[in-house]
Design a protein around this motif. Structure first.
Motif, PDB file in Angstrom:
ATOM      1  N   GLY A 133       7.205   7.470  -6.030  1.00 28.25           N
ATOM      2  CA  GLY A 133       8.309   6.560  -6.303  1.00 28.25           C
ATOM      3  C   GLY A 133       9.517   6.723  -5.405  1.00 28.25           C
ATOM      4  O   GLY A 133      10.604   6.245  -5.722  1.00 28.25           O
ATOM      5  N   TRP A 134       9.351   7.373  -4.259  1.00 30.02           N
ATOM      6  CA  TRP A 134      10.461   7.576  -3.326  1.00 30.02           C
ATOM      7  C   TRP A 134      10.561   6.407  -2.338  1.00 30.02           C
ATOM      8  O   TRP A 134       9.580   5.711  -2.050  1.00 30.02           O
ATOM      9  CB  TRP A 134      10.261   8.859  -2.526  1.00 30.02           C
ATOM     10  N   ASN A 135      11.743   6.249  -1.805  1.00 24.17           N
ATOM     11  CA  ASN A 135      11.963   5.378  -0.657  1.00 24.17           C
ATOM     12  C   ASN A 135      11.583   6.170   0.594  1.00 24.17           C
ATOM     13  O   ASN A 135      12.147   7.239   0.843  1.00 24.17           O
ATOM     14  CB  ASN A 135      13.434   4.960  -0.610  1.00 24.17           C
ATOM     15  N   VAL A 136      10.637   5.665   1.366  1.00 22.69           N
ATOM     16  CA  VAL A 136      10.127   6.395   2.528  1.00 22.69           C
ATOM     17  C   VAL A 136      10.571   5.706   3.809  1.00 22.69           C
ATOM     18  O   VAL A 136      10.375   4.502   3.980  1.00 22.69           O
ATOM     19  CB  VAL A 136       8.586   6.493   2.498  1.00 22.69           C
ATOM     20  N   ILE A 137      11.187   6.480   4.700  1.00 26.07           N
ATOM     21  CA  ILE A 137      11.599   5.965   6.008  1.00 26.07           C
ATOM     22  C   ILE A 137      10.914   6.806   7.077  1.00 26.07           C
ATOM     23  O   ILE A 137      11.158   8.011   7.175  1.00 26.07           O
ATOM     24  CB  ILE A 137      13.130   6.031   6.186  1.00 26.07           C
ATOM     25  N   LYS A 138      10.079   6.164   7.874  1.00 24.28           N
ATOM     26  CA  LYS A 138       9.379   6.878   8.957  1.00 24.28           C
ATOM     27  C   LYS A 138      10.134   6.668  10.274  1.00 24.28           C
ATOM     28  O   LYS A 138      10.465   5.541  10.628  1.00 24.28           O
ATOM     29  CB  LYS A 138       7.933   6.394   9.069  1.00 24.28           C
ATOM     30  N   VAL A 139      10.383   7.790  10.948  1.00 23.00           N
ATOM     31  CA  VAL A 139      11.042   7.750  12.260  1.00 23.00           C
ATOM     32  C   VAL A 139      10.073   8.427  13.231  1.00 23.00           C
ATOM     33  O   VAL A 139      10.168   9.618  13.496  1.00 23.00           O
ATOM     34  CB  VAL A 139      12.400   8.484  12.232  1.00 23.00           C
ATOM     35  N   ILE A 154      -0.076  14.175   9.234  1.00 20.53           N
ATOM     36  CA  ILE A 154       0.791  14.694   8.180  1.00 20.53           C
ATOM     37  C   ILE A 154       1.819  13.654   7.742  1.00 20.53           C
ATOM     38  O   ILE A 154       2.165  13.574   6.555  1.00 20.53           O
ATOM     39  CB  ILE A 154       1.484  16.013   8.613  1.00 20.53           C
ATOM     40  N   ILE A 155       2.303  12.837   8.657  1.00 20.86           N
ATOM     41  CA  ILE A 155       3.295  11.827   8.282  1.00 20.86           C
ATOM     42  C   ILE A 155       2.694  10.815   7.328  1.00 20.86           C
ATOM     43  O   ILE A 155       3.308  10.446   6.312  1.00 20.86           O
ATOM     44  CB  ILE A 155       3.879  11.145   9.535  1.00 20.86           C
ATOM     45  N   GLN A 156       1.485  10.365   7.612  1.00 19.43           N
ATOM     46  CA  GLN A 156       0.836   9.402   6.719  1.00 19.43           C
ATOM     47  C   GLN A 156       0.525  10.038   5.364  1.00 19.43           C
ATOM     48  O   GLN A 156       0.666   9.405   4.316  1.00 19.43           O
ATOM     49  CB  GLN A 156      -0.456   8.884   7.363  1.00 19.43           C
ATOM     50  N   GLU A 157       0.110  11.288   5.396  1.00 26.62           N
ATOM     51  CA  GLU A 157      -0.186  11.997   4.149  1.00 26.62           C
ATOM     52  C   GLU A 157       1.065  12.118   3.280  1.00 26.62           C
ATOM     53  O   GLU A 157       1.028  11.865   2.069  1.00 26.62           O
ATOM     54  CB  GLU A 157      -0.739  13.384   4.465  1.00 26.62           C
ATOM     55  N   LEU A 158       2.169  12.490   3.903  1.00 26.43           N
ATOM     56  CA  LEU A 158       3.409  12.647   3.149  1.00 26.43           C
ATOM     57  C   LEU A 158       3.959  11.304   2.698  1.00 26.43           C
ATOM     58  O   LEU A 158       4.518  11.187   1.602  1.00 26.43           O
ATOM     59  CB  LEU A 158       4.451  13.383   3.998  1.00 26.43           C
ATOM     60  N   GLU A 159       3.793  10.292   3.520  1.00 22.13           N
ATOM     61  CA  GLU A 159       4.231   8.965   3.115  1.00 22.13           C
ATOM     62  C   GLU A 159       3.525   8.545   1.827  1.00 22.13           C
ATOM     63  O   GLU A 159       4.164   8.063   0.879  1.00 22.13           O
ATOM     64  CB  GLU A 159       3.938   7.934   4.212  1.00 22.13           C
ATOM     65  N   GLY A 160       2.214   8.753   1.770  1.00 23.63           N
ATOM     66  CA  GLY A 160       1.470   8.386   0.571  1.00 23.63           C
ATOM     67  C   GLY A 160       1.914   9.167  -0.649  1.00 23.63           C
ATOM     68  O   GLY A 160       2.054   8.614  -1.745  1.00 23.63           O
ATOM     69  N   ALA A 161       2.145  10.472  -0.445  1.00 23.86           N
ATOM     70  CA  ALA A 161       2.553  11.320  -1.574  1.00 23.86           C
ATOM     71  C   ALA A 161       3.922  10.914  -2.108  1.00 23.86           C
ATOM     72  O   ALA A 161       4.114  10.765  -3.320  1.00 23.86           O
ATOM     73  CB  ALA A 161       2.563  12.784  -1.145  1.00 23.86           C
ATOM     74  N   PHE A 162       4.879  10.730  -1.211  1.00 19.80           N
ATOM     75  CA  PHE A 162       6.228  10.391  -1.653  1.00 19.80           C
ATOM     76  C   PHE A 162       6.307   8.963  -2.197  1.00 19.80           C
ATOM     77  O   PHE A 162       6.941   8.730  -3.228  1.00 19.80           O
ATOM     78  CB  PHE A 162       7.220  10.564  -0.495  1.00 19.80           C
ATOM     79  N   ARG A 163       5.660   8.035  -1.507  1.00 22.62           N
ATOM     80  CA  ARG A 163       5.714   6.648  -1.999  1.00 22.62           C
ATOM     81  C   ARG A 163       4.988   6.537  -3.333  1.00 22.62           C
ATOM     82  O   ARG A 163       5.437   5.838  -4.242  1.00 22.62           O
ATOM     83  CB  ARG A 163       5.116   5.695  -0.972  1.00 22.62           C
ATOM     84  N   SER A 214       0.863  -1.179   0.000  1.00 16.94           N
ATOM     85  CA  SER A 214       0.000   0.000   0.000  1.00 16.94           C
ATOM     86  C   SER A 214       0.898   1.226   0.000  1.00 16.94           C
ATOM     87  O   SER A 214       2.084   1.140   0.312  1.00 16.94           O
ATOM     88  CB  SER A 214      -0.903  -0.013   1.242  1.00 16.94           C
ATOM     89  N   ARG A 215       0.317   2.379  -0.335  1.00 18.45           N
ATOM     90  CA  ARG A 215       1.099   3.610  -0.254  1.00 18.45           C
ATOM     91  C   ARG A 215       1.374   3.976   1.192  1.00 18.45           C
ATOM     92  O   ARG A 215       2.271   4.752   1.480  1.00 18.45           O
ATOM     93  CB  ARG A 215       0.351   4.749  -0.945  1.00 18.45           C
ATOM     94  N   THR A 244      16.528   5.134  -6.031  1.00 20.05           N
ATOM     95  CA  THR A 244      15.418   6.063  -5.770  1.00 20.05           C
ATOM     96  C   THR A 244      15.862   7.120  -4.759  1.00 20.05           C
ATOM     97  O   THR A 244      16.748   6.866  -3.940  1.00 20.05           O
ATOM     98  CB  THR A 244      14.184   5.342  -5.183  1.00 20.05           C
ATOM     99  N   PRO A 245      15.244   8.288  -4.796  1.00 15.50           N
ATOM    100  CA  PRO A 245      15.489   9.260  -3.726  1.00 15.50           C
ATOM    101  C   PRO A 245      14.840   8.780  -2.436  1.00 15.50           C
ATOM    102  O   PRO A 245      13.932   7.943  -2.469  1.00 15.50           O
ATOM    103  CB  PRO A 245      14.825  10.537  -4.244  1.00 15.50           C
ATOM    104  N   THR A 246      15.303   9.299  -1.325  1.00 18.88           N
ATOM    105  CA  THR A 246      14.783   8.889  -0.015  1.00 18.88           C
ATOM    106  C   THR A 246      14.213  10.093   0.721  1.00 18.88           C
ATOM    107  O   THR A 246      14.785  11.181   0.679  1.00 18.88           O
ATOM    108  CB  THR A 246      15.900   8.262   0.835  1.00 18.88           C
ATOM    109  N   VAL A 247      13.094   9.876   1.396  1.00 19.26           N
ATOM    110  CA  VAL A 247      12.570  10.886   2.314  1.00 19.26           C
ATOM    111  C   VAL A 247      12.472  10.266   3.700  1.00 19.26           C
ATOM    112  O   VAL A 247      12.001   9.135   3.852  1.00 19.26           O
ATOM    113  CB  VAL A 247      11.202  11.428   1.864  1.00 19.26           C
ATOM    114  N   ILE A 248      12.975  10.988   4.689  1.00 21.18           N
ATOM    115  CA  ILE A 248      12.881  10.570   6.084  1.00 21.18           C
ATOM    116  C   ILE A 248      11.845  11.463   6.758  1.00 21.18           C
ATOM    117  O   ILE A 248      11.986  12.684   6.772  1.00 21.18           O
ATOM    118  CB  ILE A 248      14.250  10.694   6.791  1.00 21.18           C
ATOM    119  N   LEU A 249      10.815  10.854   7.268  1.00 18.48           N
ATOM    120  CA  LEU A 249       9.751  11.589   7.958  1.00 18.48           C
ATOM    121  C   LEU A 249       9.967  11.413   9.457  1.00 18.48           C
ATOM    122  O   LEU A 249       9.675  10.351  10.019  1.00 18.48           O
ATOM    123  CB  LEU A 249       8.373  11.058   7.532  1.00 18.48           C
TER     124      LEU A 249
END
Length: 1020
Positions: free
Chosen positions: A417-423, A405-414, A185-186, A513-518
């Motif tokens: 096509g980004w690699n998403v890392i949630k902290v 906001i973290i879930q919203e951004l995770e969906g947008a970035f994933r 899922s996203r 892929t680029p990575t986003v750390i939330l």
């Protein structure tokens, strides 16, 4: 053997003029070497050789008109092309040996037989029942899979799709909880992306690092508080860095490599409001003194610290201006892409450098923040890492109080096509999550919204027990052995150096892929009741004594109560473990950050002969200045010092600007090359993408193209190689569309050319209100280091462009040029022989033509850009029909004239006891007779800029008001800048000055059907 070089398919054009022959008889040429340049009224293109060999004859000359198939030259070639050889072999199949031919025939029969068998099997399968069948491909247990599918089908039939969807969601969440890392899922559950078992452990000394981090926190807060005690006007921000300190500290200690003689350096886009933390760290490093800290936001005198990251103000410290929210993210994306561009073109070594961008969760509301994340994924920018500081708060309140906001951004970035890392959660949560066998804790984490999470950290442990855990009795049981103090210690991931280190390590290892750390944090972390997790945190500039004591105690800062009351800075001795550790960490990583430097070599200015053709008359040939620019760039691509450094940037308008010839000559950059055959591949100027391509075809994104231009224009400092970006765009969609980025470009000391093509309010006739530019020169004038010009003729453009190359790349001045060009075709005269013409072109005006036949009445006519030609025509009418002489001045830049005049005026006012200096305007006009009439294709304010600097009566005309669609002639009449209006206005001006009778003006208005009752165009 002889080879003929013919004109290839040149599209819809016929009878195209040869403007250059680039080879001569006896020249040895290679395939794809340019042999001639062709030019239509819309574009210029070089024709490459299709074979290699020695030129035997040239069958065209300059001025000839050619079409597809026309013979250009004959070569003597001894080498057959590979394509020809392949064709000969294919055509001689009947000459193959009999055994070989037999083998081929048998292979073909076998393939046909296999195909028939497959088709029969497929037909047989189609006749079977339509039930779901699972093949064995990739399935270790097809029977079990079938049972699962049948169960799902039963649920769908009995309970419907909503029930089925619920079960699927539960399965996915359970799978993730049990250790599956397959993203179905996203969005993933509201927990950390990296499990405790998978975390890479930090090699650092955590006790020392905490002490260093605490000192940086204190000194950052103290700096802001001290500044506002001195003067409350100064302001500053404490809360943002307080929330992000750990995010920066881990990067500084373990990951971010500095530029040195062995490594190009990572590039860090610091979140603007976190600037106090960077100063506080530099203070511990010994790069900034306590006196400089005390000059935070006091920059008028030397030694002050800028409020935010501003390279213009601190050129040896800050690398990027980021505080205009949203600009940092988009600039960092295009910076990462430009890094790959340089590597793929062979201009930069691939050292594994990373581009890190820090931004706030509230900042993601800015369109620029997320507007280019798709490009980052498409380009596979694995050198790019976003760190979003999710402290859940904007300036006024929650970012998403009713959501997450973290879930919203995770969906947008994933989804992009980004690699998403949630902290999200700190280490104190690990044991609780491991005890949560039912998944109820994760369920509760997902239920609570950000408005609640903000309150949880603004209240107390008892409040969290009641409001968070208290929703479910089972969760209360889970924390029954914990005190309220224990619950209050349950930390967030962004404040846990172990979790942050693991995330950074994973991001560094990610490929493709680029990575986003939330990272979830608390705004105002450690600020106590005055600022921690409350809605007023962002505005908090002061901390009272009680808050400061709380801050000291919470972070164990070794200060006495008196020192706290005095808000003193604290820096341990040079030999202390903290300072030694701090410096050792940076030494291992190559040096200090942030730090700005440049070791780029100067680029020699191209020789004058490259531009000489543009200083000659075009005769009867009519051309636009946009076409002349393209011709000039084509010539520059032959200069060995400049060619590889040119970076043409186009927002999907190359054909509009006549630049499609560049597609074939230097190619369009594409990181994957070209995986398809373009639809126009048979034509000369086909759409050629290449991994080593030079053109940056950005698509319909002015903000993206401008960010790309900034990345190229600052390459001299970020990559120590000077590049020459030339960004062409519809002038209306330049400064008006991306004014904030243009301002940032100036701050960033960008070097390069902005070309406002199809410029002027009446020059782009059919497009209308949104496209007609009448004010870009006004907007460009506000940027101190932007030099803007509005040339009319080819020699003006050539003179300005060459001077720009000299100043920016040979002299390495931190300026950039804005030059407007038109799409209107007309003949261009030769450059005046008067030596003062070149000086005048660069300073802003020169005498184009003097009319002195009658020597009675005279007027000074100042014209710019498209309207200069109307002035020239008006001068002829005034002399021929009214016996009025005139001087026609070409004004290439009202902006440059004003800047120089302001400087002279200031000098004279500050030096009343010295001989006054004369402005260049005065030098030009003081010895002339008659009033001044000035006009341009821009609003009157453009020419009005120089009104105060001449003692003559001054009248300005321009295109104030909204644009509209029509012919150029009708538009100029509507805006009253055509030759007829200029004649009538000139006569009226002379009448007002009592130099002629008013009847001449009245008669002229009748003759030219000018209605004096017509409303001013601004009201129409």
């Amino acid at each position: 053997m002889k080879q003929q070089l013919l004109v290839p398919d040149i599209g819809d054009f016929d009878e195209v003029e040869v403007i250059e022959v680039l080879v001569k008889v006896a020249d040895k040429i290679k395939k794809n070497d340019s042999i001639v340049t062709l030019e239509s009224d819309k574009s210029s293109v070089e024709v490459p050789a299709t074979h290699e060999g020695t030129v035997e004859s040239i069958n065209v000359k300059v001025g000839d008109k050619v079409s597809k198939g026309h013979l250009l030259a004959t070569l003597n070639s001894e080498v057959q092309s590979k394509e020809k050889t392949k064709k000969i072999i294919k055509d001689k199949k009947d000459e193959l040996p009999l055994d070989t031919e037999k083998i081929i025939d048998e292979a073909e029969k076998t393939l046909i037989l296999k195909k028939e068998v497959v088709e029969k099997k497929d037909k047989k399968n189609e006749d079977k029942t339509s039930k779901i069948e699972v093949t064995k491909n990739g399935d270790i247990d097809p029977i079990e899979t079938k049972e699962w599918l049948e169960s799902l089908s039963a649920v769908l039939q009995k309970d419907g799709k909503n029930r089925a969807q619920f079960i699927i969601k539960q399965l996915i969440e359970h799978s993730y909880k049990e250790g599956s890392d397959l993203v179905l899922s996203r969005n993933t559950p509201y927990i950390n992306s990296i499990s405790p078992e998978e975390e890479q452990k930090s090699p650092g000394d955590q006790n020392l690092e905490r002490r260093i981090r605490s000192l940086i926190r204190w000194n950052a807060a103290a700096m802001v508080v001290r500044a506002n005690k001195k003067n409350p006007e100064l302001g500053g921000h404490i809360g943002t860095f307080a929330s992000a300190a750990t995010l920066y500290d881990v990067g500084m200690n373990h990951f971010w490599k500095a530029k040195n003689n062995k490594f190009g350096g990572d590039l860090i886009y610091f979140q603007g409001h976190s600037a106090p933390g960077m100063y506080a760290r530099a203070f511990l490093e010994g790069r900034i003194t306590s006196k400089e800290l005390d000059k935070f936001r006091q920059e008028v005198d030397p030694g002050g610290l800028s409020s935010y990251p501003h390279p213009w103000l601190m050129p040896k410290f800050w690398q990027f201006p980021t505080v205009s929210m949203g600009l940092g993210p988009i600039m960092s994306i295009y910076q990462a892409r430009f890094n790959k561009y340089l590597i793929n073109r062979g201009l930069l070594k691939d050292e594994g450098r990373k581009i890190w961008c820090f931004l706030g969760d509230g900042e993601t509301d800015e369109p620029e923040s997320l507007g280019a994340i798709g490009l980052a994924a498409r380009e596979k920018l694995d050198n790019l890492i976003f760190v979003v500081n999710c402290n859940l708060q904007r300036l006024d309140g929650p970012v998403r109080g009713n959501g997450k906001i973290i879930q919203e951004l995770e969906g947008a970035f994933r989804g992009a096509g980004w690699n998403v890392i949630k902290v999200i959660w700190g280490s104190y949560w690990d044991s609780l999550l491991s005890k949560d066998k039912t998944g109820l804790l994760i369920k509760r984490m997902g239920e609570a919204v950000d408005g609640e999470y903000q309150a949880f950290k603004a209240k107390s442990g008892a409040y969290v027990r009641e409001k968070f855990f208290g929703k479910y009795p089972e969760l209360l049981d889970l924390v029954s052995q914990m005190t309220d103090k224990d619950i209050w210690k349950l930390n967030r991931g962004g404040h846990d150096p172990h979790k942050v280190y693991a995330a950074y390590h994973a991001a560094m290892k990610n490929k493709g892929t680029p990575t986003v750390i939330l990272a979830k944090t608390i705004k105002g972390y450690g600020m106590g009741k005055s600022g921690e997790s409350i809605n007023t945190t962002h505005q908090q500039k002061k901390l009272d004594e009680e808050d400061l004591l709380y801050f000291r105690d919470r972070f164990d800062v070794p200060l006495t109560d008196k020192q706290v009351k005095n808000v003193e800075y604290y820096r341990p001795s040079e030999k202390s473990p903290e300072i030694k550790y701090l410096k050792e960490c940076r030494l291992k990583l190559g040096g200090n950050l942030p730090e700005r430097s440049s070791f780029a070599k100067a680029i020699k200015t191209p020789p004058a002969d490259i531009f000489s053709a543009m200083k000659e008359s075009t005769g009867k040939k009519e051309m636009s200045t946009t076409m002349i620019l393209v011709r000039m760039l084509t010539s520059l691509l032959r200069d060995k010092n400049v060619a590889s450094r040119l970076v043409p940037i186009i927002p999907d308008e190359a054909r509009t600007f006549g630049m499609e010839g560049f597609f074939q000559k230097i190619g369009i950059y594409a990181h994957e090359g070209q995986k398809y055959e373009p639809v126009d591949s048979e034509q000369l100027s086909f759409y050629r993408e290449d991994v080593k391509g030079q053109v940056l075809e950005e698509g319909l994104t002015e903000a993206g193209a401008m960010s790309s231009w900034i990345a190229a224009g600052t390459s001299y400092t970020n990559h120590d190689i000077s590049m020459i970006p030339i960004y062409l765009f519809y002038s209306m969609f330049g400064f008006q569309r991306i004014g904030d980025l243009a301002w940032a470009a100036g701050d960033n000391q960008t070097r390069g050319f902005l070309i406002g093509a199809t410029a002027g309010r009446t020059t782009l006739p059919g497009e209308g209100l949104q496209h007609n530019d009448g004010h870009s020169h006004i907007m460009s004038s506000v940027i101190p280091n932007c030099k803007s010009y509005d040339p009319t003729f080819s020699y003006e453009l050539a003179t300005i462009f060459r001077e720009g190359l000299r100043r920016m790349y040979e002299k390495q001045e931190n300026i950039f040029y804005y030059i407007t060009t038109m799409n209107e075709n007309y003949a261009h005269p030769a450059m005046p022989k008067d030596k003062s013409a070149e000086e005048g072109i660069l300073k802003g005006m020169y005498l184009f033509k003097e009319h002195k036949k009658f020597e009675k009445t005279k007027i000074q006519l100042l014209g710019s850009g498209a309207i200069l030609r109307e002035m020239i025509a008006a001068a002829e009418i005034l002399q021929k029909e009214y016996e009025i002489d005139s001087n026609v001045w070409s004004v290439t830049s009202f902006n440059e004239l004003r800047k120089e005049a302001l400087e002279i005026e200031r000098y004279n006012l500050l030096n009343p006891d010295k001989k006054p200096k004369k402005t260049y305007i005065e030098k030009c006009l003081s010895s002339t007779e008659g009033p001044v009439v000035a006009a341009s294709d821009y609003m009157r304010l453009n020419s009005d800029q120089i009104r105060p600097f001449t003692s003559k009566s001054f009248y300005s005309f321009g295109t104030d008001g909204y644009g509209r669609s029509d012919t150029r002639k009708n538009l100029r009449k509507f805006f009253e800048v055509d030759k007829e209006h200029i004649v009538a206005y000139s006569l009226s001006v002379l009448s007002k000055e009592q130099l002629i009778s008013s009847k001449y003006a009245i008669d002229a208005m009748k003759k030219y059907k000018i209605n004096p009752e017509k409303p001013i165009p601004t009201k129409l």
